[in-house]
Design a protein around this motif. Structure first.
Motif, PDB file in Angstrom:
ATOM      1  N   ALA A   1       5.594 -24.113  26.478  1.00  0.00           N
ATOM      2  CA  ALA A   1       4.365 -24.712  25.946  1.00  0.00           C
ATOM      3  C   ALA A   1       3.960 -25.938  26.753  1.00  0.00           C
ATOM      4  CB  ALA A   1       4.560 -25.083  24.477  1.00  0.00           C
ATOM      5  N   ASN A   2       4.941 -26.769  27.080  1.00  0.00           N
ATOM      6  CA  ASN A   2       4.640 -27.970  27.874  1.00  0.00           C
ATOM      7  C   ASN A   2       4.175 -27.607  29.278  1.00  0.00           C
ATOM      8  OD1 ASN A   2       5.350 -29.614  25.724  1.00  0.00           O
ATOM      9  ND2 ASN A   2       7.486 -29.799  26.380  1.00  0.00           N
ATOM     10  N   ALA A   3       4.814 -26.560  29.869  1.00  0.00           N
ATOM     11  CA  ALA A   3       4.420 -26.131  31.214  1.00  0.00           C
ATOM     12  C   ALA A   3       3.003 -25.572  31.205  1.00  0.00           C
ATOM     13  CB  ALA A   3       5.405 -25.082  31.730  1.00  0.00           C
ATOM     14  N   SER A   4       2.653 -24.820  30.152  1.00  0.00           N
ATOM     15  CA  SER A   4       1.294 -24.287  30.052  1.00  0.00           C
ATOM     16  C   SER A   4       0.274 -25.418  29.974  1.00  0.00           C
ATOM     17  CB  SER A   4       1.168 -23.390  28.814  1.00  0.00           C
ATOM     18  OG  SER A   4       1.960 -22.239  28.952  1.00  0.00           O
ATOM     19  N   GLY A   5       0.581 -26.410  29.134  1.00  0.00           N
ATOM     20  CA  GLY A   5      -0.318 -27.551  29.029  1.00  0.00           C
ATOM     21  C   GLY A   5      -0.457 -28.304  30.332  1.00  0.00           C
ATOM     22  N   PHE A   6       0.656 -28.428  31.047  1.00  0.00           N
ATOM     23  CA  PHE A   6       0.630 -29.139  32.330  1.00  0.00           C
ATOM     24  C   PHE A   6      -0.211 -28.385  33.355  1.00  0.00           C
ATOM     25  CE2 PHE A   6       2.527 -29.687  36.582  1.00  0.00           C
ATOM     26  CZ  PHE A   6       2.257 -31.045  36.762  1.00  0.00           C
TER      27      PHE A   6
ATOM     28  N   ASP B   1      13.277 -25.814  23.467  1.00  0.00           N
ATOM     29  CA  ASP B   1      12.914 -27.179  23.888  1.00  0.00           C
ATOM     30  C   ASP B   1      11.440 -27.283  24.291  1.00  0.00           C
ATOM     31  OD1 ASP B   1      13.854 -29.777  24.071  1.00  0.00           O
ATOM     32  OD2 ASP B   1      14.305 -29.635  26.207  1.00  0.00           O
ATOM     33  N   ARG B   2      10.657 -26.242  23.998  1.00  0.00           N
ATOM     34  CA  ARG B   2       9.205 -26.219  24.202  1.00  0.00           C
ATOM     35  C   ARG B   2       8.796 -26.348  25.674  1.00  0.00           C
ATOM     36  NH1 ARG B   2       5.776 -26.358  20.401  1.00  0.00           N
ATOM     37  NH2 ARG B   2       4.233 -27.518  21.635  1.00  0.00           N
ATOM     38  N   VAL B   3       9.654 -25.904  26.567  1.00  0.00           N
ATOM     39  CA  VAL B   3       9.323 -25.979  27.989  1.00  0.00           C
ATOM     40  C   VAL B   3       8.139 -25.074  28.344  1.00  0.00           C
ATOM     41  CG1 VAL B   3      10.162 -25.486  30.333  1.00  0.00           C
ATOM     42  CG2 VAL B   3      11.599 -26.743  28.723  1.00  0.00           C
TER      43      VAL B   3
ATOM     44  N   THR C   1      16.878 -29.714  27.988  1.00  0.00           N
ATOM     45  CA  THR C   1      16.526 -29.043  29.235  1.00  0.00           C
ATOM     46  C   THR C   1      17.226 -29.674  30.430  1.00  0.00           C
ATOM     47  OG1 THR C   1      14.375 -28.387  28.349  1.00  0.00           O
ATOM     48  CG2 THR C   1      14.614 -28.385  30.741  1.00  0.00           C
TER      49      THR C   1
END
Length: 425
Positions: free
Chosen positions: A298-303, A294-296, A2
């Motif tokens: 999913a990571n953004a949702s978790g954040f 790069d799972r951005v 990313t």
């Protein structure tokens, strides 16, 4: 992955590459350097364009170009000028109302500025309005177009976020009316405080009736479009096709200003505009795919869900993010990149995707009025032949009603959701 993608993207933008080229090229470099399947370059680009809602985009652009070539804008302007021009600040009020009516045809802010901007600026200058004020009214009124159906950015959001395009288009009607009312209130207050001039026209009932009859076919175009959506019998693509047929009919048979030369010019402008939009869509699909790998998202949702699970708090955070993004990134690209990342988290927190679509697009349309990448600023600067800093000064007061409209849509979900939920069960 990313970091490399974003670094290449920003670097290409800084050296002046078009945004679609910057997105596509940076994604391609990352795919090649990380040994991802090269076939993705073609597959993701083509799949992004294989979308039913996107079929409406070239048709709406073509319909707007045809109606503009048929002289519809001039008839609309003259009718509304006769009706409200005599009030103080009347020509500025006319600009807002004409944009509201024409937005039911064009679906894009820059199209409204291109079709109406020169007329609005010339008339306000002739009657003694300051250039900065005239430029501000022209730009602010043009933001109605991408909210009121048919809205090209809303259709793009529907495709990117997998939301009903018909519901989203209907959701823009009430917010667009709120924007128009708040802009007209701002003009009325300014007219009273600064003594803006009245229009020079002195119409009688006979002239108003005659002009109304001449303008009636033009006024029926947005009625036909919105009526088709409200009936439930047509989707965006079908309504767009009917609008094109109607534009051809009134342009050639009623107003008789649509010649073969103007038809070919409208078709050429449509091809150029559509190619630009679809190039951005295809390039953004590649860019978004790399982010997904790069799972951005999913990571953004978790954040985001880690910050808060309150829908209102998340919408306010999104507003702040998008107002900044709108200053530096082209609106369609921002929708295609950011919508797939943030939509899952906000929907999971309880935000209605219909409300989210309107909030998303309205934020980015405000971004069209802010430097350094605000395209409306540059468009009006060209149309009005004004330096950019004077155009920026002119639009600043009109950010107040636009931000108030955004706040209303954010705080009151029913403003966006009431009409589509009423019509479509």
């Amino acid at each position: 992955m990313t970091l490399l993608l974003l670094g290449l993207f920003l670097g290409l933008l800084l050296v002046g590459a078009p945004i679609a080229v910057a997105m596509g090229l940076s994604a391609a470099v990352v795919i090649l350097t990380h040994h991802l399947p090269v076939a993705v370059l073609a597959q993701r680009s083509v799949n992004a364009l294989d979308s039913s809602p996107l079929l409406a985009v070239p048709l709406f652009i073509f319909a707007a170009n045809l109606l503009n070539a048929a002289g519809v804008t001039g008839h609309l302007f003259q009718l509304i000028r006769l009706l409200v021009g005599r009030i103080r600040g009347g020509v500025a009020q006319v600009s807002v109302l004409v944009n509201l009516v024409f937005s039911g045809i064009s679906g894009a802010a820059l199209a409204d500025i291109g079709a109406l901007g020169s007329i609005q600026m010339r008339m306000m200058r002739e009657q003694g309005y300051r250039d900065e004020f005239a430029a501000g009214v022209t730009m602010a009124a043009a933001t109605i177009g991408p909210i009121f159906p048919p809205s090209i950015p809303i259709i793009i959001f529907a495709a990117a976020a997998n939301v009903s395009a018909v519901k989203l288009l209907l959701a823009g009607i009430v917010p667009a009316l709120i924007i128009a009312v708040l802009l007209m209130l701002q003009i009325a207050v300014t007219a009273r405080l600064k003594g803006l001039p009245r229009d020079a026209v002195r119409p009688d009932l006979k002239e108003i009736a005659r002009t109304f009859l001449v303008s009636l076919p033009a006024l029926l175009a947005p009625v036909l479009l919105i009526g088709g959506l409200l009936s439930g019998y047509f989707g965006p693509t079908e309504v767009a096709g009917v609008t094109v047929a109607y534009a051809l009919a009134i342009g050639s048979l009623v107003y008789r200003q649509l010649t073969w030369r103007s038809l070919l010019a409208a078709a050429r402008e449509t091809v150029e505009a559509t190619a630009s939009v679809l190039f951005i869509v295809a390039a953004a699909a590649l860019f978004a795919w790399v982010l997904t790998v790069d799972r951005v998202p999913a990571n953004a949702s978790g954040f985001l869900l880690g910050l808060s699970r309150d829908p209102l708090v998340l919408l306010l955070i999104l507003n702040g993010l998008l107002l900044v993004v709108g200053m530096v990134l082209e609106s369609l690209a921002a929708i295609l990149i950011i919508a797939p990342i943030v939509t899952p988290a906000l929907v999971a927190a309880g935000v209605d995707p219909i409300q989210l679509g309107v909030v998303f697009v309205l934020n980015l349309m405000i971004g069209l009025l802010t430097p350094p990448v605000g395209m409306s600023l540059y468009m009006v600067a060209i149309v009005a032949k004004l330096p950019l800093h004077r155009v920026v000064v002119g639009v600043l007061p009109f950010l107040i009603p636009l931000l108030l409209s955004l706040l209303v849509v954010t705080l009151v979900p029913a403003v966006a959701t009431w009409l589509p939920n009423l019509v479509i069960k």
